[in-house]
Write a protein that holds these residues in place. Structure first.
Motif, mmCIF file in Angstrom:
data_model
loop_
_atom_site.group_PDB
_atom_site.id
_atom_site.type_symbol
_atom_site.label_atom_id
_atom_site.label_comp_id
_atom_site.label_asym_id
_atom_site.label_seq_id
_atom_site.Cartn_x
_atom_site.Cartn_y
_atom_site.Cartn_z
ATOM 1 N N SER A 1 33.358 13.672 -14.279
ATOM 2 C CA SER A 1 33.101 12.804 -15.424
ATOM 3 C C SER A 1 32.296 11.577 -15.028
ATOM 4 O O SER A 1 31.647 10.959 -15.869
ATOM 5 C CB SER A 1 34.428 12.369 -16.064
ATOM 6 O OG SER A 1 35.214 11.636 -15.144
ATOM 7 N N TYR B 1 44.082 14.242 -18.024
ATOM 8 C CA TYR B 1 42.779 14.797 -17.681
ATOM 9 C C TYR B 1 42.913 16.268 -17.311
ATOM 10 O O TYR B 1 43.958 16.729 -16.856
ATOM 11 C CB TYR B 1 42.148 14.032 -16.523
ATOM 12 C CG TYR B 1 42.969 14.028 -15.251
ATOM 13 C CD1 TYR B 1 42.813 15.029 -14.284
ATOM 14 C CD2 TYR B 1 43.912 13.034 -15.004
ATOM 15 C CE1 TYR B 1 43.570 15.031 -13.117
ATOM 16 C CE2 TYR B 1 44.670 13.027 -13.837
ATOM 17 C CZ TYR B 1 44.494 14.029 -12.904
ATOM 18 O OH TYR B 1 45.247 14.040 -11.751
ATOM 19 N N TYR C 1 40.124 19.166 -15.485
ATOM 20 C CA TYR C 1 38.807 19.532 -14.971
ATOM 21 C C TYR C 1 38.844 20.980 -14.506
ATOM 22 O O TYR C 1 39.852 21.450 -13.966
ATOM 23 C CB TYR C 1 38.406 18.650 -13.784
ATOM 24 C CG TYR C 1 38.292 17.188 -14.099
ATOM 25 C CD1 TYR C 1 37.119 16.660 -14.622
ATOM 26 C CD2 TYR C 1 39.362 16.313 -13.871
ATOM 27 C CE1 TYR C 1 37.000 15.306 -14.908
ATOM 28 C CE2 TYR C 1 39.262 14.972 -14.155
ATOM 29 C CZ TYR C 1 38.077 14.464 -14.677
ATOM 30 O OH TYR C 1 37.974 13.136 -14.963
ATOM 31 N N ALA D 1 35.172 18.977 -18.396
ATOM 32 C CA ALA D 1 35.991 17.783 -18.212
ATOM 33 C C ALA D 1 36.590 17.392 -19.554
ATOM 34 O O ALA D 1 35.860 17.227 -20.535
ATOM 35 C CB ALA D 1 35.157 16.643 -17.650
ATOM 36 N N THR E 1 39.002 14.385 -20.912
ATOM 37 C CA THR E 1 39.539 13.109 -20.445
ATOM 38 C C THR E 1 39.924 12.206 -21.609
ATOM 39 O O THR E 1 39.568 12.468 -22.761
ATOM 40 C CB THR E 1 38.515 12.379 -19.563
ATOM 41 O OG1 THR E 1 37.290 12.185 -20.318
ATOM 42 C CG2 THR E 1 38.201 13.190 -18.306
ATOM 43 N N GLN F 1 33.664 17.381 -22.151
ATOM 44 C CA GLN F 1 32.330 17.424 -21.548
ATOM 45 C C GLN F 1 32.074 18.743 -20.838
ATOM 46 O O GLN F 1 32.396 18.911 -19.663
ATOM 47 C CB GLN F 1 32.176 16.261 -20.553
ATOM 48 C CG GLN F 1 30.822 16.234 -19.839
ATOM 49 C CD GLN F 1 30.789 15.212 -18.729
ATOM 50 O OE1 GLN F 1 31.037 14.036 -18.955
ATOM 51 N NE2 GLN F 1 30.477 15.662 -17.504
ATOM 52 N N VAL G 1 28.620 15.590 -24.259
ATOM 53 C CA VAL G 1 29.891 14.923 -24.523
ATOM 54 C C VAL G 1 30.211 14.960 -26.014
ATOM 55 O O VAL G 1 29.401 14.528 -26.846
ATOM 56 C CB VAL G 1 29.863 13.454 -24.043
ATOM 57 C CG1 VAL G 1 31.167 12.744 -24.401
ATOM 58 C CG2 VAL G 1 29.620 13.385 -22.541
ATOM 59 N N ARG H 1 25.427 7.691 -18.241
ATOM 60 C CA ARG H 1 26.190 8.173 -19.394
ATOM 61 C C ARG H 1 25.722 7.414 -20.622
ATOM 62 O O ARG H 1 25.750 6.184 -20.654
ATOM 63 C CB ARG H 1 27.684 7.951 -19.173
ATOM 64 C CG ARG H 1 28.558 8.480 -20.302
ATOM 65 C CD ARG H 1 30.022 8.343 -19.948
ATOM 66 N NE ARG H 1 30.390 6.960 -19.710
ATOM 67 C CZ ARG H 1 31.422 6.584 -18.973
ATOM 68 N NH1 ARG H 1 32.157 7.490 -18.350
ATOM 69 N NH2 ARG H 1 31.700 5.302 -18.819
#
Length: 417
Positions: free
Chosen positions: A52, A101, A103, A117, A119, A149, A167, A219
């Motif tokens: 992330s 989270y 992943y 991801a 989060t 993501q 995202v 980002r």
């Protein structure tokens, strides 16, 4: 015709304070291992939780293994206030802001890998005692965000890789405050809303030999479009019912800033790794916020605008990782976060200040493919003084001094198969 707006000013000014980030209401590094590093993970290859922070790392995991990292987080923000005139100290109620989270990475071939991801990067929960002297500004407020993501990473060669992630963000916001012009404590106004937005996260990773590596990532900002807001008032005397409708619909936008990060990782010895991160959050692009309230009964539709004029904010992070033995790795970190909130925009709904923080963590290999990870971080902020400007109704505040501390803990597991 202006009287109905007086009921909205405290509500709206509180809402605008909820969009300050830099240090801000960032929930912290999204993963136990990177939390232990103090968040210095732009060039950190040893945990997929760095996905992330820098999607460019994904290409380096283009091998035959599928990796998963999952865990939970909890954050407690405690603030105290001392009134300028009353000299009375008030402490926020103790509340825990939960987070988590997930992943996952999987290689399609030796050059291309896919990642995901999930989060909870931004959020807070502020709760002041219901009778404190600033109750007409804020009593309770909460923000929760959820980012998903999906990411593609490409290994350009043995030393360089790039990645880009799309995202999708969803957020929920709620707030409660007293109508201070009435003695009845039941006289309150509440609002709640939710919405979504989209953004992009891209990065590059490279290394020079086996010891020195670097990363850079960007980002984009994410604007949450909240079109289903509900504003309600309760406990208003019948004589004022026309000034404060029991229920109204509203729309608004809350923007998360863009972030540019640059990081370096240096393997000092076979067992010792140092990481460094520098980040710039583009808060200067967030200048104002509008609350568009729909017409209700005899009350016409209206738009209330609040000026914020936040500033770009910097952060600096240093992390260290040391392998004690083949099973145990310990981590430590230090960070400094600059606030984007100017003194004239301090608000007790969400307090922010320049912060210094330390962190510690560990990773323990339960087996060759399974690790337990845990970390804790503590931030302490500078003292901030708020002053009331009677001529500026768009800034809702309580005169006095504020002090804040933040505690964050995380635990999770990492598996490869």
């Amino acid at each position: 015709m202006r009287q109905p707006l007086l009921f909205l000013i405290p509500v709206f000014c509180g809402l605008t304070a909820s969009s300050a980030l830099a240090s801000g209401y960032d929930s912290g590094p999204q993963g136990a291992r990177v939390l232990g590093l103090g968040g210095a993970s732009t060039a950190y290859i040893n945990s997929i939780a760095s996905l992330s922070t820098n999607p460019g790392l994904l290409g380096q995991w283009a091998d035959s293994l599928t990796r998963i990292s999952i865990g939970g987080m909890g954050q407690i923000r405690r603030a105290s206030f001392v009134g300028q005139d009353t000299y009375q100290r008030t402490d926020q109620d103790l509340v825990v802001q939960p987070g988590g989270y997930l992943y996952a990475t999987h290689a399609l071939n030796k050059r291309v890998a896919l990642g995901l991801a999930v989060t909870t990067p931004y959020g807070y929960h502020t709760k002041w005692p219901s009778t404190w002297e600033g109750r007409s500004v804020i009593q309770e407020s909460q923000l929760n965000t959820y980012f998903v993501q999906p990411t593609v990473g490409i290994r350009l060669n043995d030393n360089f890789s790039a990645g880009v992630g799309f995202v999708y963000a969803f957020g929920k916001y709620s707030q409660r405050s007293a109508l201070g012009q009435y003695d009845d404590q039941a006289a309150q106004t509440q609002l709640s809303t939710s919405g979504s937005g989209f953004g992009v996260n891209a990065g590059l990773y490279g290394r020079s030999g086996d010891k020195l590596s670097f990363g850079i990532s960007y980002r984009s900002s994410v604007q949450l479009k909240m079109n289903n807001g509900t504003l309600t008032t309760t406990g208003v005397p019948a004589r004022d019912a026309g000034l404060a409708p029991a229920g109204s619909a509203f729309t608004t936008r809350i923007t998360m800033p863009s972030t540019l990060s640059v990081g370096i990782a240096d393997r000092i010895t076979k067992k010792l790794l140092l990481t460094f991160d520098f980040s710039l959050s583009g808060w200067s692009s967030v200048d104002s916020l509008k609350l568009s309230v729909a017409a209700t009964g005899n009350t016409p539709a209206r738009t209330q605008s609040s000026v914020r004029r936040y500033e770009d904010a910097l952060s600096f992070r240093v992390g260290t990782e040391y392998q004690v033995n083949p099973k145990l790795t310990v981590l430590g970190g230090f960070h400094y976060d600059e606030t984007p909130v100017r003194d004239e925009y301090i608000n007790p709904e969400f307090l922010d200040a320049n912060r210094l923080g330390i962190s510690a963590g560990l990773s323990y290999q339960l087996s060759s493919r399974l690790a337990l990870e845990a970390a804790y971080a503590f931030d302490y902020s500078q003292l901030r003084t708020a002053r009331v400007a009677p001529t500026n109704a768009k800034v809702s505040n309580v005169a006095g001094t504020y002090r804040m501390a933040v505690n964050t803990a995380s635990m999770g597991i990492a598996v490869a198969f």
